[in-house]
Write an enzyme that holds these catalytic residues in place. Structure first.
Site, PDB file in Angstrom:
ATOM      1  N   HIS A  47      -0.430   8.425   6.507  1.00 44.03           N
ATOM      2  CA  HIS A  47      -0.046   7.137   5.921  1.00 44.03           C
ATOM      3  C   HIS A  47       0.554   6.265   7.019  1.00 44.03           C
ATOM      4  O   HIS A  47       1.037   6.764   8.045  1.00 44.03           O
ATOM      5  CB  HIS A  47       0.980   7.347   4.810  1.00 44.03           C
ATOM      6  CG  HIS A  47       0.406   7.958   3.577  1.00 44.03           C
ATOM      7  ND1 HIS A  47       1.026   7.864   2.342  1.00 44.03           N
ATOM      8  CD2 HIS A  47      -0.734   8.669   3.355  1.00 44.03           C
ATOM      9  CE1 HIS A  47       0.304   8.490   1.436  1.00 44.03           C
ATOM     10  NE2 HIS A  47      -0.763   8.989   2.027  1.00 44.03           N
ATOM     11  N   GLU A  49       3.316   4.619   7.359  1.00 36.61           N
ATOM     12  CA  GLU A  49       4.703   4.860   7.739  1.00 36.61           C
ATOM     13  C   GLU A  49       4.828   6.083   8.640  1.00 36.61           C
ATOM     14  O   GLU A  49       5.583   6.075   9.624  1.00 36.61           O
ATOM     15  CB  GLU A  49       5.572   5.058   6.489  1.00 36.61           C
ATOM     16  CG  GLU A  49       5.653   3.841   5.589  1.00 36.61           C
ATOM     17  CD  GLU A  49       4.546   3.779   4.533  1.00 36.61           C
ATOM     18  OE1 GLU A  49       4.735   3.054   3.540  1.00 36.61           O
ATOM     19  OE2 GLU A  49       3.475   4.419   4.697  1.00 36.61           O
ATOM     20  N   CYS A  77       5.546   5.629  -0.423  1.00 36.71           N
ATOM     21  CA  CYS A  77       5.274   6.671  -1.411  1.00 36.71           C
ATOM     22  C   CYS A  77       6.310   7.791  -1.236  1.00 36.71           C
ATOM     23  O   CYS A  77       7.074   7.787  -0.269  1.00 36.71           O
ATOM     24  CB  CYS A  77       3.854   7.204  -1.226  1.00 36.71           C
ATOM     25  SG  CYS A  77       3.657   8.292   0.198  1.00 36.71           S
ATOM     26  N   CYS A  80       6.127   9.497   2.257  1.00 39.88           N
ATOM     27  CA  CYS A  80       6.607   8.631   3.328  1.00 39.88           C
ATOM     28  C   CYS A  80       8.107   8.410   3.228  1.00 39.88           C
ATOM     29  O   CYS A  80       8.803   8.379   4.247  1.00 39.88           O
ATOM     30  CB  CYS A  80       5.855   7.309   3.311  1.00 39.88           C
ATOM     31  SG  CYS A  80       4.117   7.504   3.785  1.00 39.88           S
TER      32      CYS A  80
END
Length: 150
Positions: A47, A49, A77, A80
């Site tokens: 992801h 991040e 999320c 993350c």
């Protein structure tokens, strides 16, 4: 924040992954950039991040981001958010919210819900095995003079 949003938009144009971008900033300077690379790298943890955190930590040569801020094109999320907390930046800024992401097909509510369920009763059941053997590893860690606390 504009750079995080730009990275998210660029990811749509290039087709490299989902519409998410993130940057890590220290003293007003971007030290790590990330865009979603899940489909590009076949890595469900890639992801934006997490990519930004990895890049930032590599840039500064330490595994924590104290004195830094992370800017995310969308509310992080659960995965993350956990990674951000482990990295320990001073602050998180986000643009779109998790409901906005859900409306675009990225609904993480089931993960937030699963966290509250007893491990054996989750959608992907978890079973604890060999706990006693594993505890010896923690005892070794506690006794070690080579550990770097984090």
């Amino acid at each position: 924040m504009a750079e995080a949003i730009r990275l998210a938009e660029e990811n749509i144009v290039t087709g490299n992954g989902g519409p998410f971008g993130a940057v890590v900033v220290k003293d007003g300077i971007i030290i790590g950039r990330g865009s979603n690379q899940v489909t590009l790298s076949n890595d469900p943890t890639a992801h934006a991040e997490i990519v930004a955190i990895r890049n930032a930590c590599a840039a500064i040569g330490i595994f924590q981001l104290e004195g830094c801020e992370i800017y995310c094109s969308c509310e992080p999320c659960p995965m993350c958010l956990g990674a951000i907390y482990w990295a320990r930046p001073d602050r998180i800024f986000y643009a779109a919210g998790r409901r906005d992401a859900a409306n675009a097909g990225f609904d993480d509510d089931f993960i937030y819900d699963e966290i509250m369920v007893e491990p054996a009763k989750r959608r992907i059941p978890a079973e604890q095995v060999m706990r006693t053997e594993a505890l010896t590893i923690f005892n070794s860690w506690v006794a070690s003079d080579r550990k770097i606390p984090y």
